[in-house]
Write an enzyme that holds these catalytic residues in place. Structure first.
Site, PDB file in Angstrom:
ATOM      1  N   ASP A   1     -22.220  -5.421   2.444  1.00 31.72           N
ATOM      2  CA  ASP A   1     -20.856  -5.256   1.941  1.00 31.72           C
ATOM      3  C   ASP A   1     -19.827  -5.128   3.060  1.00 31.72           C
ATOM      4  O   ASP A   1     -20.151  -4.748   4.187  1.00 31.72           O
ATOM      5  CB  ASP A   1     -20.770  -3.977   1.095  1.00 31.72           C
ATOM      6  CG  ASP A   1     -21.531  -4.098  -0.216  1.00 31.72           C
ATOM      7  OD1 ASP A   1     -22.310  -5.057  -0.375  1.00 31.72           O
ATOM      8  OD2 ASP A   1     -21.331  -3.209  -1.067  1.00 31.72           O
ATOM      9  N   ASP A   2     -18.614  -5.385   2.692  1.00 32.10           N
ATOM     10  CA  ASP A   2     -17.390  -5.050   3.434  1.00 32.10           C
ATOM     11  C   ASP A   2     -17.047  -6.022   4.559  1.00 32.10           C
ATOM     12  O   ASP A   2     -16.043  -5.835   5.232  1.00 32.10           O
ATOM     13  CB  ASP A   2     -17.425  -3.617   4.011  1.00 32.10           C
ATOM     14  CG  ASP A   2     -17.506  -2.562   2.931  1.00 32.10           C
ATOM     15  OD1 ASP A   2     -17.443  -2.916   1.744  1.00 32.10           O
ATOM     16  OD2 ASP A   2     -17.642  -1.379   3.276  1.00 32.10           O
TER      17      ASP A   2
ATOM     18  N   HIS B   1     -16.122  -8.484  -3.664  1.00 36.23           N
ATOM     19  CA  HIS B   1     -16.049  -7.044  -3.416  1.00 36.23           C
ATOM     20  C   HIS B   1     -14.585  -6.598  -3.399  1.00 36.23           C
ATOM     21  O   HIS B   1     -14.253  -5.606  -2.765  1.00 36.23           O
ATOM     22  CB  HIS B   1     -16.746  -6.728  -2.092  1.00 36.23           C
ATOM     23  CG  HIS B   1     -17.119  -5.287  -1.898  1.00 36.23           C
ATOM     24  ND1 HIS B   1     -17.676  -4.503  -2.890  1.00 36.23           N
ATOM     25  CD2 HIS B   1     -17.008  -4.455  -0.807  1.00 36.23           C
ATOM     26  CE1 HIS B   1     -17.900  -3.287  -2.421  1.00 36.23           C
ATOM     27  NE2 HIS B   1     -17.488  -3.227  -1.164  1.00 36.23           N
TER      28      HIS B   1
ATOM     29  N   HIS C   1     -10.484  -3.443  -1.301  1.00 36.06           N
ATOM     30  CA  HIS C   1     -11.452  -2.330  -1.313  1.00 36.06           C
ATOM     31  C   HIS C   1     -10.863  -1.038  -1.857  1.00 36.06           C
ATOM     32  O   HIS C   1     -11.151   0.060  -1.372  1.00 36.06           O
ATOM     33  CB  HIS C   1     -12.020  -2.091   0.092  1.00 36.06           C
ATOM     34  CG  HIS C   1     -13.412  -1.502   0.079  1.00 36.06           C
ATOM     35  ND1 HIS C   1     -13.647  -0.153   0.069  1.00 36.06           N
ATOM     36  CD2 HIS C   1     -14.629  -2.079   0.059  1.00 36.06           C
ATOM     37  CE1 HIS C   1     -14.957   0.066   0.070  1.00 36.06           C
ATOM     38  NE2 HIS C   1     -15.576  -1.093   0.051  1.00 36.06           N
TER      39      HIS C   1
ATOM     40  N   TYR D   1     -17.215   1.416  -3.782  1.00 35.99           N
ATOM     41  CA  TYR D   1     -17.663   2.776  -4.108  1.00 35.99           C
ATOM     42  C   TYR D   1     -18.485   2.826  -5.391  1.00 35.99           C
ATOM     43  O   TYR D   1     -18.747   3.898  -5.927  1.00 35.99           O
ATOM     44  CB  TYR D   1     -16.469   3.743  -4.223  1.00 35.99           C
ATOM     45  CG  TYR D   1     -15.461   3.562  -3.124  1.00 35.99           C
ATOM     46  CD1 TYR D   1     -15.731   3.981  -1.828  1.00 35.99           C
ATOM     47  CD2 TYR D   1     -14.255   2.908  -3.369  1.00 35.99           C
ATOM     48  CE1 TYR D   1     -14.818   3.780  -0.809  1.00 35.99           C
ATOM     49  CE2 TYR D   1     -13.339   2.699  -2.349  1.00 35.99           C
ATOM     50  CZ  TYR D   1     -13.623   3.135  -1.072  1.00 35.99           C
ATOM     51  OH  TYR D   1     -12.723   2.923  -0.055  1.00 35.99           O
TER      52      TYR D   1
ATOM     53  N   HIS E   1     -24.229  -2.525   5.042  1.00 33.23           N
ATOM     54  CA  HIS E   1     -22.866  -2.923   5.423  1.00 33.23           C
ATOM     55  C   HIS E   1     -22.915  -3.683   6.744  1.00 33.23           C
ATOM     56  O   HIS E   1     -23.264  -3.102   7.775  1.00 33.23           O
ATOM     57  CB  HIS E   1     -21.982  -1.683   5.558  1.00 33.23           C
ATOM     58  CG  HIS E   1     -21.845  -0.924   4.276  1.00 33.23           C
ATOM     59  ND1 HIS E   1     -22.812  -0.051   3.829  1.00 33.23           N
ATOM     60  CD2 HIS E   1     -20.881  -0.936   3.337  1.00 33.23           C
ATOM     61  CE1 HIS E   1     -22.429   0.459   2.655  1.00 33.23           C
ATOM     62  NE2 HIS E   1     -21.270  -0.070   2.335  1.00 33.23           N
TER      63      HIS E   1
HETATM   64 ZN    ZN Z   1     -17.540  -1.652   0.154  1.00 31.69          ZN
END
Ligand code: ZN
Length: 309
Positions: free
Chosen positions: A114-115, A165, A169, A206, A260
């Site tokens: 993620d991210d 995603h 965020h 989250y 991540h």
């Molecule tokens: Zn995230």
């Protein structure tokens, strides 16, 4: 599967001078400022929303481009490699709305990152995955996709899957429906502009999205909400050895691993983690492949509640 690379001009796969310019200076600082405020996907309790099988009659199978048919060039060397995966990626919208794992008959597992994209750590991770013929799923942030589109192009070109995603965020459960639509649509469009594919699943930042919102997102975007069964808390940067041991301890058939790719430590943890899982007999699939397996399984299944952490 046939539609894989057709939308990608191979000339675009090499970093251009323009792309290098994008990475430099202000935009990199902007990225760092952005990521510094992000925290983790996993801070919120993934049990925020109750998980139950879809009550709505689904429509047809979701058909958006994907590139999981990419075959990694054979590298004969020192690392164990994942077998070529020939299973399909089409899953039915009737499969369910939320997943933290999928009941499967084989020792399959899905890695999710993620991210990102991150200009250095994501390419480093891609090298590790390519060497092992492993395909993963990347839940990207639209704003980072706009900063580093060439990283997303490479990710897709090498057979990985892109998930939505959100654009910035934010905790989606606190937003209005129209704000949620904006967050998802902008990320989807950024991915499409960067790499010519569309996300097929989403992961809320989250883990925060209530059941009504999940149903709305599923109905309007066709996205199943993908949570996780293994959370190594890598965003707390406990060190590569701890990240690795937590993933290995939590791994199970049909599991979905949360990590991540913007954190160097997480990427540092991957070679040992991947090799260990391969030696234990795990086969890596993308999230769509895992969901598609659910359709094909003879065992009656329901969506499984997320594990508490
Ligand atoms: Zn995230």
């Amino acid at each position: 599967m046939e539609n894989t690379l057709k939308t990608i001009d191979s000339k675009e796969l090499s970093p251009s001078l323009q792309a290098k310019a994008i990475i430099s200076g202000l935009t990199r600082r902007g990225f760092l400022l952005l990521t510094a405020t992000l925290g983790s996907c996993a801070v919120a309790d993934p049990l925020l929303g109750t998980v139950r099988p879809s009550a709505k009659p689904g429509s047809s199978a979701i058909k958006t481009p994907s590139n999981t048919g990419y075959q990694t060039p054979r590298i004969r060397g020192t690392v164990p490699t994942n077998p070529d995966m020939t299973m399909g990626t089409d899953f039915s919208s009737k499969s369910g709305i939320s997943f933290s794992r999928v009941l499967v008959s084989g020792k399959y597992i899905a890695l999710t990152f993620d991210d990102g994209p991150h200009p250095q750590n994501t390419p480093r991770l891609l090298n590790m995955l390519r060497a092992r013929n492993i395909k993963a799923t990347f839940y990207v942030i639209g704003r980072n996709v706009e900063l580093y589109p060439q990283v997303v192009r490479r990710t897709v070109a090498e057979g990985h899957e892109i998930g939505n995603h959100s654009q910035t965020h934010r905790l989606l459960s606190k937003l209005s429906d129209s704000q949620i639509r904006s967050e998802l649509s902008r990320c989807r469009d950024a991915v499409n502009r960067a790499a010519g594919v569309q996300p097929r699943t989403m992961r809320p930042p989250y883990g925060g999205l209530n059941q009504r919102q999940r149903e709305m997102v599923h109905a309007e975007y066709g996205y199943p909400v993908i949570l996780w069964s293994v959370d190594p808390l890598d965003w707390k940067r406990p060190g590569p050895a701890v990240v690795s041991s937590r993933i290995l301890a939590g791994a199970s058939a049909g599991g979905i691993v949360l990590a991540h790719d913007l954190h160097a430590q997480t990427v540092d943890a991957m070679p040992a983690t991947l090799d260990n899982l391969l030696l234990r007999g795990y086969q890596f699939v993308t999230v769509s492949q895992l969901l598609a397996m659910k359709n094909n399984s003879p065992v009656h299944q329901t969506a499984v509640a997320p594990a508490a952490h």
